[in-house]
Scaffold this motif. Structure first.
Motif, PDB file in Angstrom:
ATOM      1  N   ALA B 151       4.034  14.850 -31.621  1.00 57.37           N
ATOM      2  CA  ALA B 151       5.043  13.787 -31.701  1.00 57.37           C
ATOM      3  C   ALA B 151       6.218  14.225 -32.561  1.00 57.37           C
ATOM      4  N   ASP B 152       5.919  14.929 -33.637  1.00 55.01           N
ATOM      5  CA  ASP B 152       6.996  15.411 -34.518  1.00 55.01           C
ATOM      6  C   ASP B 152       7.912  16.367 -33.756  1.00 55.01           C
ATOM      7  N   GLU B 153       7.305  17.202 -32.943  1.00 48.71           N
ATOM      8  CA  GLU B 153       8.104  18.162 -32.179  1.00 48.71           C
ATOM      9  C   GLU B 153       8.948  17.431 -31.134  1.00 48.71           C
ATOM     10  N   MET B 154       8.370  16.393 -30.525  1.00 47.13           N
ATOM     11  CA  MET B 154       9.138  15.646 -29.534  1.00 47.13           C
ATOM     12  C   MET B 154      10.342  14.957 -30.179  1.00 47.13           C
ATOM     13  N   LEU B 155      10.107  14.360 -31.348  1.00 41.70           N
ATOM     14  CA  LEU B 155      11.206  13.656 -32.019  1.00 41.70           C
ATOM     15  C   LEU B 155      12.293  14.629 -32.481  1.00 41.70           C
ATOM     16  N   GLU B 156      11.898  15.843 -32.732  1.00 40.00           N
ATOM     17  CA  GLU B 156      12.874  16.870 -33.107  1.00 40.00           C
ATOM     18  C   GLU B 156      13.802  17.164 -31.920  1.00 40.00           C
ATOM     19  N   ARG B 157      13.206  17.220 -30.735  1.00 41.15           N
ATOM     20  CA  ARG B 157      13.993  17.483 -29.528  1.00 41.15           C
ATOM     21  C   ARG B 157      14.746  16.255 -29.063  1.00 41.15           C
ATOM     22  N   ASN B 158      14.070  15.103 -29.209  1.00 41.54           N
ATOM     23  CA  ASN B 158      14.562  13.879 -28.586  1.00 41.54           C
ATOM     24  C   ASN B 158      14.439  12.749 -29.598  1.00 41.54           C
ATOM     25  N   PRO B 159      15.448  12.578 -30.447  1.00 44.89           N
ATOM     26  CA  PRO B 159      15.316  11.630 -31.563  1.00 44.89           C
ATOM     27  C   PRO B 159      15.236  10.174 -31.119  1.00 44.89           C
ATOM     28  N   SER B 160      15.720   9.843 -29.932  1.00 44.63           N
ATOM     29  CA  SER B 160      15.550   8.456 -29.497  1.00 44.63           C
ATOM     30  C   SER B 160      14.907   8.405 -28.112  1.00 44.63           C
ATOM     31  N   PRO B 161      13.628   8.656 -28.078  1.00 46.11           N
ATOM     32  CA  PRO B 161      12.931   8.733 -26.799  1.00 46.11           C
ATOM     33  C   PRO B 161      12.707   7.348 -26.190  1.00 46.11           C
ATOM     34  N   SER B 162      12.727   7.285 -24.868  1.00 46.10           N
ATOM     35  CA  SER B 162      12.300   6.060 -24.188  1.00 46.10           C
ATOM     36  C   SER B 162      10.773   6.029 -24.190  1.00 46.10           C
ATOM     37  N   ASP B 163      10.201   4.876 -23.853  1.00 44.20           N
ATOM     38  CA  ASP B 163       8.743   4.797 -23.772  1.00 44.20           C
ATOM     39  C   ASP B 163       8.203   5.812 -22.768  1.00 44.20           C
ATOM     40  N   ALA B 164       8.903   5.940 -21.656  1.00 37.91           N
ATOM     41  CA  ALA B 164       8.438   6.895 -20.644  1.00 37.91           C
ATOM     42  C   ALA B 164       8.475   8.320 -21.186  1.00 37.91           C
ATOM     43  N   ASP B 165       9.482   8.617 -22.003  1.00 40.39           N
ATOM     44  CA  ASP B 165       9.548   9.955 -22.615  1.00 40.39           C
ATOM     45  C   ASP B 165       8.345  10.185 -23.537  1.00 40.39           C
ATOM     46  N   ILE B 166       8.024   9.169 -24.335  1.00 38.21           N
ATOM     47  CA  ILE B 166       6.902   9.324 -25.279  1.00 38.21           C
ATOM     48  C   ILE B 166       5.607   9.530 -24.496  1.00 38.21           C
ATOM     49  N   ARG B 167       5.415   8.690 -23.496  1.00 34.56           N
ATOM     50  CA  ARG B 167       4.173   8.802 -22.710  1.00 34.56           C
ATOM     51  C   ARG B 167       4.043  10.184 -22.090  1.00 34.56           C
ATOM     52  N   GLU B 168       5.157  10.663 -21.573  1.00 36.96           N
ATOM     53  CA  GLU B 168       5.107  11.972 -20.932  1.00 36.96           C
ATOM     54  C   GLU B 168       4.826  13.072 -21.956  1.00 36.96           C
ATOM     55  N   ALA B 169       5.536  13.011 -23.078  1.00 38.92           N
ATOM     56  CA  ALA B 169       5.415  14.097 -24.064  1.00 38.92           C
ATOM     57  C   ALA B 169       4.025  14.147 -24.686  1.00 38.92           C
ATOM     58  N   LEU B 170       3.369  12.998 -24.821  1.00 40.11           N
ATOM     59  CA  LEU B 170       2.086  12.965 -25.523  1.00 40.11           C
ATOM     60  C   LEU B 170       0.904  12.816 -24.559  1.00 40.11           C
ATOM     61  N   SER B 171       1.161  12.993 -23.277  1.00 40.10           N
ATOM     62  CA  SER B 171       0.078  12.760 -22.300  1.00 40.10           C
ATOM     63  C   SER B 171      -0.994  13.841 -22.374  1.00 40.10           C
ATOM     64  N   GLY B 172      -0.709  14.944 -23.064  1.00 41.87           N
ATOM     65  CA  GLY B 172      -1.730  15.978 -23.206  1.00 41.87           C
ATOM     66  C   GLY B 172      -2.630  15.774 -24.418  1.00 41.87           C
ATOM     67  N   ASN B 173      -2.416  14.687 -25.138  1.00 42.70           N
ATOM     68  CA  ASN B 173      -3.220  14.422 -26.343  1.00 42.70           C
ATOM     69  C   ASN B 173      -4.108  13.217 -26.098  1.00 42.70           C
ATOM     70  N   LEU B 174      -5.402  13.458 -25.980  1.00 43.12           N
ATOM     71  CA  LEU B 174      -6.330  12.348 -25.738  1.00 43.12           C
ATOM     72  C   LEU B 174      -6.623  11.600 -27.030  1.00 43.12           C
ATOM     73  N   CYS B 175      -6.724  10.289 -26.915  1.00 43.60           N
ATOM     74  CA  CYS B 175      -7.252   9.472 -27.999  1.00 43.60           C
ATOM     75  C   CYS B 175      -8.272   8.530 -27.369  1.00 43.60           C
ATOM     76  N   ARG B 176      -9.443   8.449 -27.950  1.00 48.42           N
ATOM     77  CA  ARG B 176     -10.482   7.606 -27.374  1.00 48.42           C
ATOM     78  C   ARG B 176     -10.580   6.258 -28.074  1.00 48.42           C
ATOM     79  N   CYS B 177      -9.943   6.120 -29.240  1.00 51.29           N
ATOM     80  CA  CYS B 177     -10.170   4.918 -30.044  1.00 51.29           C
ATOM     81  C   CYS B 177      -9.123   3.831 -29.851  1.00 51.29           C
ATOM     82  N   THR B 178      -7.852   4.199 -29.775  1.00 56.68           N
ATOM     83  CA  THR B 178      -6.792   3.214 -30.000  1.00 56.68           C
ATOM     84  C   THR B 178      -6.260   2.544 -28.750  1.00 56.68           C
TER      85      THR B 178
END
Ligand code: FES
Ligand code: FES
Lengths: 795, 203
Positions: B151-178
């Motif tokens: 996420a830090d790397e994404m914000l470095e590239r794209n300081p104001s991401p849309s929700d779709a941008d965030i979802r795309e950038a972090l889709s390779g990171n699984l979370c089972r809890c939240t």
């Protein structure tokens, strides 16, 4: 954002001020900083000088006699310190939570694919893996029991020949672990009143907990001949009871400390590597670390029971349910684990949150050669909810009624009698929860449309760019469920809290010591909140969970806030009594209010119920410390009668409802869930932020089962075909929609602060809501989880 | 074999590395940096995400030998990394918005402050770390280190991401809890705070 943990106490209080960070506030996790900096020590991060790595060799076949095991080549490998089989086990050879039918290492037979057969300890994990691969095992394969038909055939081979468990006497076949019928009223007679009758056969796939932190831990041999164990578990004392006999050690020589837990969801309620690492450590005299990789983790814990469910419901023209008959068959796999309790849950909750007076229910759990199944979030209630909610939609459709109105017409409420004869004696806002999810505004249609054409990320298929909106149909579905909270059926369920109050550096500080497993749910956060509220202090230290304090029971069944929360509340009030006693002794003569029974601890002071401060805790305590360790129980429950199923078996019920909105590419069979809204009664939100987090997490696990999650077991070999995150998919951020949460706080008068267990209910209704929405979009019947593209396209 | 590379700004050396060992194994088991997590070892979960010369990678898929002479940033060094980036103004020296994240040069110039990257104690958190805590994005926390680095790397590239941008950038990171909702909140929060405090000439 306010971090209330750092707020100081006002210098002078004449009116008692409530301590900040008490119950009802969204205080932040005390372990949050450690977790975001990478310093939090999970069980897989344990390290010890000179430690060895343990590796398990698991069976490659599902059912076989073990003819021979040859460990010589493995033993001769450089760097290997020990290679062990069942012959090397020091004491008891079996363990198990409800009954000890599970071999530490297989002897005589293996009963499922991936059963531990041998163990290696070596100085490098790769050395251990390679050595394990050199162990030669000769198997003579046996016929497989894989389903109800093969299990109950007259000449069926028995998965366990000499059953000594207390269910063996009442089951109708030795391959049935447990059977629970529930008969109430007269279903056959009531069926005559029905204007419509619907039946259905439903299949629920095997789900994996898929917690991210793999099974792991460190066993350190101690000088006194005992062992120090650092592991991730849901229930330290249950582990201890199973581990000690297998090591031939008294319980006090097995000292367990909770290591950081990377999620649990039921999958850590049974033992995994605890005994095996300890055996290696005792044998080699060296600390042994063991970490499963993802492949092994799929074999390393029990799964959610796959189930076949047959249901019949009737209703009158005006939409009132007349009767329900069901048979639920749960596949327990090769060992018992918690199958009997899952059977009891499935049976007693099979009617759902509805009023049906005439029922005929039967639930059975099978022994098979499939992977063992046991606890997973929702515990038997999940499978039933999937089926009865599909039935509700079918009935509503047949009656031409709105599915939500039909449910509301039949919704249970406070005072409803369950099929077990137990009255629901606290709020049951089933109709209201449905009303709330239905009243939410719909997410806008065609959200993929933008000025630059279709944003494929908002469409089924996503970046695969499979559609720009052609063939995409929206569907909406509803579901509601009922889950019991806490341990049922007469189990002596309790938790223990040790609370210490003392003055440190001029400030009153409380220490909370319990054995409760923090598995991510935020127990540690609310433990501190409760201590602040009850003792009026700001500083609370959470002592690491270990076996030096009494049992907290399991972090499961949605019970920990209720049970360990209740135990902390109770011990704190005993501490408060002691503090007041000291205060009366020291200052009682200075102010008549000391004689009052209504004194409170607030803002670091003893205050009257009118808010007048009498003395500071610092002055009362001086260098005296008050410490209390006490057990706390919920009201007792009863077992279910083995013939009629009658009995006040449950402690508390929890309810959640969902509305799912999906968009389906009907040509390719791809589903995108657009929104999955939840409404739930939480009794009292001790920490609103954590409550919402639990509901969203539980909802997402239900979504996973609906559209992607299933452990596939080959029916011909009983082998697991997809033990990896490449082949067993869990929802990613792209698969997960927004999850708006609306919670009610209707206090349960029997529970501490009115709380209601929250973690499980959302996992129930999420799955059937998504299924209902997909049915609504496609018009297909869809009686199986998960729904795969081929089920939608018919290919 | 012996491998040398820079971790969180400090040169590190590991001896007796077996050629099959991953960068993740060497970080966790040989360098005492267990913050990067191992949840699959197959490149499927993102729990092991670190930056290799500025680019987010799954450390479980990188052979330790491939890191020879290169720069690695792990969750343990994230706070300092973000601080130095902020002190350089915006996102370092113009790497912001370039597709590959931080330039190699920036990554190599970057240095962690002494002590902090190892213990994290007393150190300030990076904005993304603080946002994860504040938004309730941490439950068991096993996914957290990888998500933070990504996420830090994404914000470095794209300081104001849309929700779709965030979802795309972090889709390779699984979370089972939240269920991810609070993770979305955390990234939005970090982006919002970043835009409030960004220097006016900033990217
Ligand atoms: S551990 Fe590297 S991607 Fe899962
Ligand atoms: S917080 Fe547990 S996996 Fe994300």
């Amino acid at each position: 954002m306010a971090d209330t943990r750092t707020t100081g106490i006002p210098a002078k209080v004449t009116q008692g001020a409530k301590s900040k960070g008490g119950i009802g506030e969204s205080t932040l996790r005390p372990d949050g900083t450690l977790k975001v900096t990478g310093e939090f020590a999970y069980s897989s991060d344990m390290w010890h000088e000179d430690m060895l790595w343990g590796q398990i060799l698991r069976s490659t076949v599902a059912h076989a006699e073990i003819v021979s095991i040859d460990t010589s080549e493995a033993l001769a490998t450089a760097g290997v310190h020990a290679v062990l089989t069942h012959e090397d086990l020091p004491a008891a050879k079996n363990y198990g939570m409800e009954y000890q039918d599970t071999p530490v290492l297989a002897y005589g037979k293996v009963r499922h694919h991936g059963e531990p057969v041998a163990l290696v300890a070596a100085d490098h994990p790769e050395t251990a893996r390679r050595a394990a691969a050199k162990i030669r095992i000769e198997y003579r394969e046996l016929p497989l029991i894989t389903d109800e038909a093969s299990a109950l055939a007259p000449d069926a081979i028995l998965v366990h020949e000499d059953r000594g468990d207390h269910h063996a006497g009442h089951v109708t076949h030795p391959n049935i672990v447990h059977r629970q019928p529930i008969i109430r009223g007269n279903a056959a007679e009531a069926a005559k009143r029905a204007d419509v009758i619907v039946t259905g056969e439903y299949t629920f796939g095997m789900q994996d907990q898929a917690f991210l932190g793999p099974e792991s831990g460190l066993a350190v041999p101690a000088e006194d001949g005992g062992i120090d164990l650092y592991v991730a578990t849901q229930w330290l004392h249950s582990d201890l009871k199973q581990i000690a006999p297998c090591l031939g050690l008294p319980e006090e020589k097995v000292r367990m400390t909770m290591a950081g837990v990377g999620g649990a969801f039921g999958g850590r309620e049974d033992i995994s590597m605890q005994i095996l690492a300890s055996v290696l450590a005792l044998r080699t005299g060296k600390p042994v670390k063991m970490v499963y990789n993802r492949y092994e983790s799929f074999f390393g814990h029990v799964h959610r029971h796959p189930a076949k469910l047959h249901y019949e419901h009737g209703a009158t023209k005006d939409g009132k349910l007349t009767h329900m008959k069901c048979k639920i068959v749960l596949d327990g796999g090769a060992y018992m684990s918690s199958t009997p309790s899952v059977v009891g849950n499935a049976a007693s909750l099979s009617v759902g949150p509805y009023v049906v007076d005439d029922v005929e229910i039967e639930a059975i759990g099978l022994y098979t050669n499939n992977p063992p199944c046991g606890a997973m979030r929702g515990f038997g209630a999940v499978q039933a909810c999937f089926a009865y909610e599909a039935q509700m939609d079918k009935l509503a459709a047949k009656l031409g009624m709105d599915p939500v109105e039909f449910r509301q017409k039949n919704a249970m409420e406070q005072g409803t009698i369950m099929p077990t004869g137990q009255p629901v004696d606290s709020p049951a806002p089933v109709a209201e929860l449905l009303r709330r999810v239905k009243a939410r505004p719909m997410p806008p249609e065609r959200q993929w449309e933008s000025s630059e054409g279709a944003d494929v990320r908002a469409l089924p298929g996503g970046l695969s760019n499979t559609t720009h909106g052609e063939g995409v149909v929206r569907g909406v579905g509803y579901a509601v469920g009922i889950k019991n909270v806490g341990f049922s059926e007469g189990f002596d369920d309790y938790s223990t809290a040790k609370i210490r109050l003392e003055v440190i550096n001029g400030e009153a500080v409380a220490t909370v010591h319990t054995a409760a497993a923090e598995v991510g749910q935020g127990g540690v956060t609310i433990h501190a909140q409760i201590a602040r509220t009850e003792l009026g202090v700001q500083q609370v230290t959470i002592h690491p969970a270990d076996t030096q304090v009494g049992s907290a029971g399991s972090t499961s069944a949605g019970r920990q806030t209720y049970m360990t929360g209740g135990a902390i509340k109770n011990s704190c009030s005993l501490v408060r009594e002691k503090v007041l006693e000291i205060g009366r002794r020291k200052f009682g003569s200075y102010h008549p209010a000391w004689a009052s029974a209504e004194l409170l601890l607030e803002g670091g002071k003893v205050v009257t119920d009118g808010g007048e401060a009498l003395a500071s805790l610092v002055d009362v305590l001086e260098d005296e410390a008050v410490e209390i360790e006490e057990e706390w129980r919920h009201r007792p429950t009863q077992p279910f009668d083995l013939v009629t199923g009658q009995g006040n078996g449950h402690v508390q019920y929890a309810f959640a409802a969902h509305r799912a909105v999906v968009e389906v590419d009907t040509e390719l069979g791809l589903v995108k869930v657009i929104e999955l809204a939840c409404a739930q009664d939480v009794g009292k939100a001790i920490n609103p932020l954590s409550v919402i987090g639990q509901i969203q997490g539980g909802t997402t696990q239900g979504l996973g089962v609906a559209v992607m999650e299933e452990i596939i077991v080959d029916p011909k070999t009983a082998k697991v075909k997809n033990p990896s995150f490449t082949d067993y998919l869990i929802p990613t951020l792209l698969d997960t929609p927004t999850i708006p949460v609306d919670y009610l706080e209707l206090a349960d008068p029997n529970a501490p602060y009115g709380v209601r267990g929250i973690g499980e209910a959302p996992t129930l209704s999420s799955t059937p809501a998504v299924l209902a929405a997909i049915r609504n979009a496609t018009g297909l019947e869809l009686n199986k989880t998960p729904v795969r593209p081929e089920h939608l396209t018919g290919t | 074999m012996r491998v040398n590379f820079t971790v969180n700004g400090r040169p590190q050396e590991a001896d007796d590395v077996w050629e099959g060992e991953s960068l993740l194994y060497v970080l966790r088991e040989r360098m005492g940096l267990p913050g990067s997590k191992n949840a699959c070892e197959q490149g499927e979960c993102g729990s092991c995400t670190v930056r290799l010369d500025g680019v987010p990678v799954c450390a479980c898929l990188v052979a330790a030998g491939q890191a020879e002479g290169r720069d690695v940033v792990t969750v343990e060094g994230l706070a300092d990394y973000a601080k130095q980036r902020a002190e350089h103004g915006g996102c370092g020296t113009g790497a912001c918005g370039t597709p590959g994240g931080t330039s190699l040069q920036d990554a190599q110039q970057w240095q962690a402050k002494p002590l902090d990257s190892q213990t994290g104690e007393g150190g300030e958190l990076s904005p993304i770390q603080q946002a994860f805590i504040d938004a309730g994005a941490v439950q068991c926390g096993f996914c957290t280190p990888g998500l933070l680095v990504a996420a830090d790397e994404m914000l470095e590239r794209n300081p104001s991401p849309s929700d779709a941008d965030i979802r795309e950038a972090l889709s390779g990171n699984l979370c089972r809890c939240t269920g991810y909702e609070k993770i979305m909140d955390a990234v939005r929060l970090a982006a919002a705070r970043q835009s409030e405090t960004a220097p006016s000439q900033g990217a």
